[in-house]
Design a protein around this motif. Structure first.
Motif, PDB file in Angstrom:
ATOM      1  N   GLY A  15       0.831  -1.200   0.000  1.00  0.00           N
ATOM      2  CA  GLY A  15       0.000   0.000   0.000  1.00  0.00           C
ATOM      3  C   GLY A  15       0.863   1.246   0.000  1.00  0.00           C
ATOM      4  O   GLY A  15       2.091   1.172   0.090  1.00  0.00           O
ATOM      5  N   LEU A  16       0.226   2.402  -0.104  1.00  0.00           N
ATOM      6  CA  LEU A  16       0.929   3.668   0.012  1.00  0.00           C
ATOM      7  C   LEU A  16       1.363   3.855   1.466  1.00  0.00           C
ATOM      8  O   LEU A  16       0.859   3.164   2.359  1.00  0.00           O
ATOM      9  CB  LEU A  16       0.019   4.812  -0.447  1.00  0.00           C
TER      10      LEU A  16
ATOM     11  N   GLU B 266      -5.501   2.612  -8.181  1.00  0.00           N
ATOM     12  CA  GLU B 266      -5.028   2.875  -9.542  1.00  0.00           C
ATOM     13  C   GLU B 266      -3.545   3.210  -9.548  1.00  0.00           C
ATOM     14  O   GLU B 266      -2.796   2.758 -10.420  1.00  0.00           O
ATOM     15  CB  GLU B 266      -5.842   4.006 -10.165  1.00  0.00           C
ATOM     16  N   ILE B 267      -3.088   4.010  -8.575  1.00  0.00           N
ATOM     17  CA  ILE B 267      -1.663   4.351  -8.478  1.00  0.00           C
ATOM     18  C   ILE B 267      -0.828   3.104  -8.244  1.00  0.00           C
ATOM     19  O   ILE B 267       0.187   2.871  -8.910  1.00  0.00           O
ATOM     20  CB  ILE B 267      -1.422   5.370  -7.339  1.00  0.00           C
ATOM     21  N   LEU B 268      -1.254   2.289  -7.299  1.00  0.00           N
ATOM     22  CA  LEU B 268      -0.499   1.077  -6.962  1.00  0.00           C
ATOM     23  C   LEU B 268      -0.406   0.131  -8.152  1.00  0.00           C
ATOM     24  O   LEU B 268       0.675  -0.379  -8.480  1.00  0.00           O
ATOM     25  CB  LEU B 268      -1.162   0.372  -5.778  1.00  0.00           C
ATOM     26  N   LYS B 269      -1.537  -0.100  -8.812  1.00  0.00           N
ATOM     27  CA  LYS B 269      -1.539  -1.020  -9.944  1.00  0.00           C
ATOM     28  C   LYS B 269      -0.751  -0.456 -11.124  1.00  0.00           C
ATOM     29  O   LYS B 269      -0.068  -1.189 -11.840  1.00  0.00           O
ATOM     30  CB  LYS B 269      -2.981  -1.352 -10.351  1.00  0.00           C
TER      31      LYS B 269
ATOM     32  N   LYS C  45       1.449  -8.670 -13.232  1.00  0.00           N
ATOM     33  CA  LYS C  45       0.114  -8.696 -13.853  1.00  0.00           C
ATOM     34  C   LYS C  45      -0.661  -9.965 -13.533  1.00  0.00           C
ATOM     35  O   LYS C  45      -1.878  -9.931 -13.363  1.00  0.00           O
ATOM     36  CB  LYS C  45       0.256  -8.532 -15.372  1.00  0.00           C
ATOM     37  N   ASN C  46       0.038 -11.088 -13.442  1.00  0.00           N
ATOM     38  CA  ASN C  46      -0.643 -12.357 -13.251  1.00  0.00           C
ATOM     39  C   ASN C  46      -0.814 -12.761 -11.781  1.00  0.00           C
ATOM     40  O   ASN C  46      -1.333 -13.835 -11.489  1.00  0.00           O
ATOM     41  CB  ASN C  46       0.112 -13.465 -13.996  1.00  0.00           C
ATOM     42  N   LYS C  47      -0.377 -11.909 -10.874  1.00  0.00           N
ATOM     43  CA  LYS C  47      -0.525 -12.243  -9.461  1.00  0.00           C
ATOM     44  C   LYS C  47      -1.971 -12.001  -9.006  1.00  0.00           C
ATOM     45  O   LYS C  47      -2.512 -10.923  -9.234  1.00  0.00           O
ATOM     46  CB  LYS C  47       0.424 -11.401  -8.599  1.00  0.00           C
ATOM     47  N   PRO C  48      -2.601 -12.966  -8.354  1.00  0.00           N
ATOM     48  CA  PRO C  48      -3.943 -12.733  -7.815  1.00  0.00           C
ATOM     49  C   PRO C  48      -3.859 -11.704  -6.688  1.00  0.00           C
ATOM     50  O   PRO C  48      -2.813 -11.562  -6.047  1.00  0.00           O
ATOM     51  CB  PRO C  48      -4.357 -14.108  -7.289  1.00  0.00           C
ATOM     52  N   PHE C  49      -4.953 -10.996  -6.444  1.00  0.00           N
ATOM     53  CA  PHE C  49      -4.911  -9.980  -5.389  1.00  0.00           C
ATOM     54  C   PHE C  49      -6.263  -9.826  -4.715  1.00  0.00           C
ATOM     55  O   PHE C  49      -7.304 -10.208  -5.240  1.00  0.00           O
ATOM     56  CB  PHE C  49      -4.447  -8.634  -5.964  1.00  0.00           C
ATOM     57  N   LEU C  50      -6.229  -9.251  -3.518  1.00  0.00           N
ATOM     58  CA  LEU C  50      -7.434  -8.809  -2.832  1.00  0.00           C
ATOM     59  C   LEU C  50      -7.155  -7.439  -2.241  1.00  0.00           C
ATOM     60  O   LEU C  50      -6.004  -6.997  -2.195  1.00  0.00           O
ATOM     61  CB  LEU C  50      -7.885  -9.798  -1.761  1.00  0.00           C
ATOM     62  N   VAL C  51      -8.217  -6.758  -1.829  1.00  0.00           N
ATOM     63  CA  VAL C  51      -8.118  -5.390  -1.332  1.00  0.00           C
ATOM     64  C   VAL C  51      -8.625  -5.326   0.099  1.00  0.00           C
ATOM     65  O   VAL C  51      -9.685  -5.872   0.412  1.00  0.00           O
ATOM     66  CB  VAL C  51      -8.931  -4.421  -2.226  1.00  0.00           C
ATOM     67  N   VAL C  52      -7.848  -4.686   0.970  1.00  0.00           N
ATOM     68  CA  VAL C  52      -8.294  -4.412   2.331  1.00  0.00           C
ATOM     69  C   VAL C  52      -8.568  -2.922   2.458  1.00  0.00           C
ATOM     70  O   VAL C  52      -7.720  -2.092   2.145  1.00  0.00           O
ATOM     71  CB  VAL C  52      -7.226  -4.821   3.369  1.00  0.00           C
ATOM     72  N   LEU C  53      -9.768  -2.576   2.874  1.00  0.00           N
ATOM     73  CA  LEU C  53     -10.131  -1.192   3.172  1.00  0.00           C
ATOM     74  C   LEU C  53      -9.932  -0.976   4.663  1.00  0.00           C
ATOM     75  O   LEU C  53     -10.580  -1.617   5.476  1.00  0.00           O
ATOM     76  CB  LEU C  53     -11.595  -0.933   2.818  1.00  0.00           C
TER      77      LEU C  53
END
Length: 312
Positions: free
Chosen positions: A9-10, A126-129, A146-154
């Protein structure tokens, strides 16, 4: 099986606070300035699995050995990291080494925490990606992001814990993701929770308007993001969840227990988890015809209770 999830993350979005909560102890240095975490911190955490709690009493409360998930706390990425800004190149190399990515986005409003490079969850993602995409272009011979799976934590405010599921749906739509890819967590509260005894944790969660820790959901979803499943073994010695990639046949699953099992494999006795619990273990399920014998090419399913038959 060295599969890991990198927490990315930032700066100052709560990555290290989240990591510390996951480990239930202070392993990452948390400070209110960028680049507090220079080297990646690695921790292995148990995957919550209620199935094990149901198996243990069948065998006189046998010890429980859960599956685990490895998390790597990676220092803050900033805009321009792909060109070496901040500590970009070093961080990017750390991210290349993980199997999946957990993007942590700031969705809390604490004015005392420096908001370095942080705008809003959608812009930050968007910045991170973009930085990872640019890094792929800059280094085409390196392992691709690009091919790494990901999830997002808020990382949300304390007052939003009770509405976390609604926030997950809202942000999943806004970010163009599946709902299961988004987890709303208040890292500050989770860090406080792990310091409390179990009963006090339950009381605290009740006061917040929820009945479970968001960390459990995060760990389970991270495990799933890695493409992993578990099969179960049960006996007087222990009840245990074993980790393997989805789609593996029984013969390869047996090697997760011991590498020699592959060469000595005879068959796999398999029982449906619900039958296993309802009927009280191997003996009763065999008598009721609920145990089936499967060959080496049987594709193991998540939650299968298995006993491997091995030759000499």
């Amino acid at each position: 099986m060295s599969l890991s999830v990198g927490i990315v993350g930032l700066p100052n979005v709560g990555k290290s606070t989240l990591f510390n909560a996951l480990l239930k102890k202070q392993q990452a240095y948390v400070a209110n300035f960028p680049f507090a975490t220079i080297e990646p911190n690695i921790g292995v955490v148990p995957v919550p699995d209620e199935r094990l709690n149901k198996l243990s009493p069948i065998y006189n409360n046998a010890p429980i050995v859960p599956a685990t998930c490895e998390f790597v706390d990676i220092a803050g990425l900033i805009e321009g990291a792909s060109k070496g800004e901040g500590l970009g190149n070093k961080f990017l190399n750390h991210i290349r080494e993980v199997t999946a990515i957990c993007f942590v986005l700031r969705a809390f409003s604490d004015p005392d925490i420096i908001k370095q490079g942080v705008k809003d969850p959608k812009s930050d993602l968007e910045i991170l990606k973009l930085e990872l995409d640019l890094a792929d272009l800059e280094h085409p011979d390196a392992p691709s992001f690009k091919n790494k799976p990901f999830l997002v934590v808020l990382n949300i405010d304390e007052g939003e814990v009770a509405s976390s599921q609604n926030l997950e749906s809202k942000y999943a739509e806004e970010l163009g993701l599946e709902k299961d890819q988004v987890v709303a967590v208040c890292a500050k509260i989770e860090a406080e929770l792990v310091e409390l005894p179990v009963e006090e944790q339950k009381e605290y969660l009740k006061e917040l308007g929820t009945d479970s820790s968001a960390l459990d959901k995060l760990i389970q979803r991270a495990f799933k993001t890695l493409g992993l499943i578990t099969f179960l073994t049960a006996g007087e010695k222990e009840v245990r969840a074993w980790t393997l990639p989805s789609g593996w046949p029984a013969v390869r699953a047996s090697q997760v227990i011991h590498t020699d099992f592959g060469n000595k494999f005879i068959k796999a006795d398999v029982c449906d988890f619900n039958d296993f619990v309802s009927n009280g273990g191997w003996k009763q399920n065999r008598e009721l015809g609920k145990v089936r014998s499967e060959g080496r090419n049987y594709i193991v399913c998540d939650g299968d209770v298995i006993e491997f038959k091995i030759g000499s």
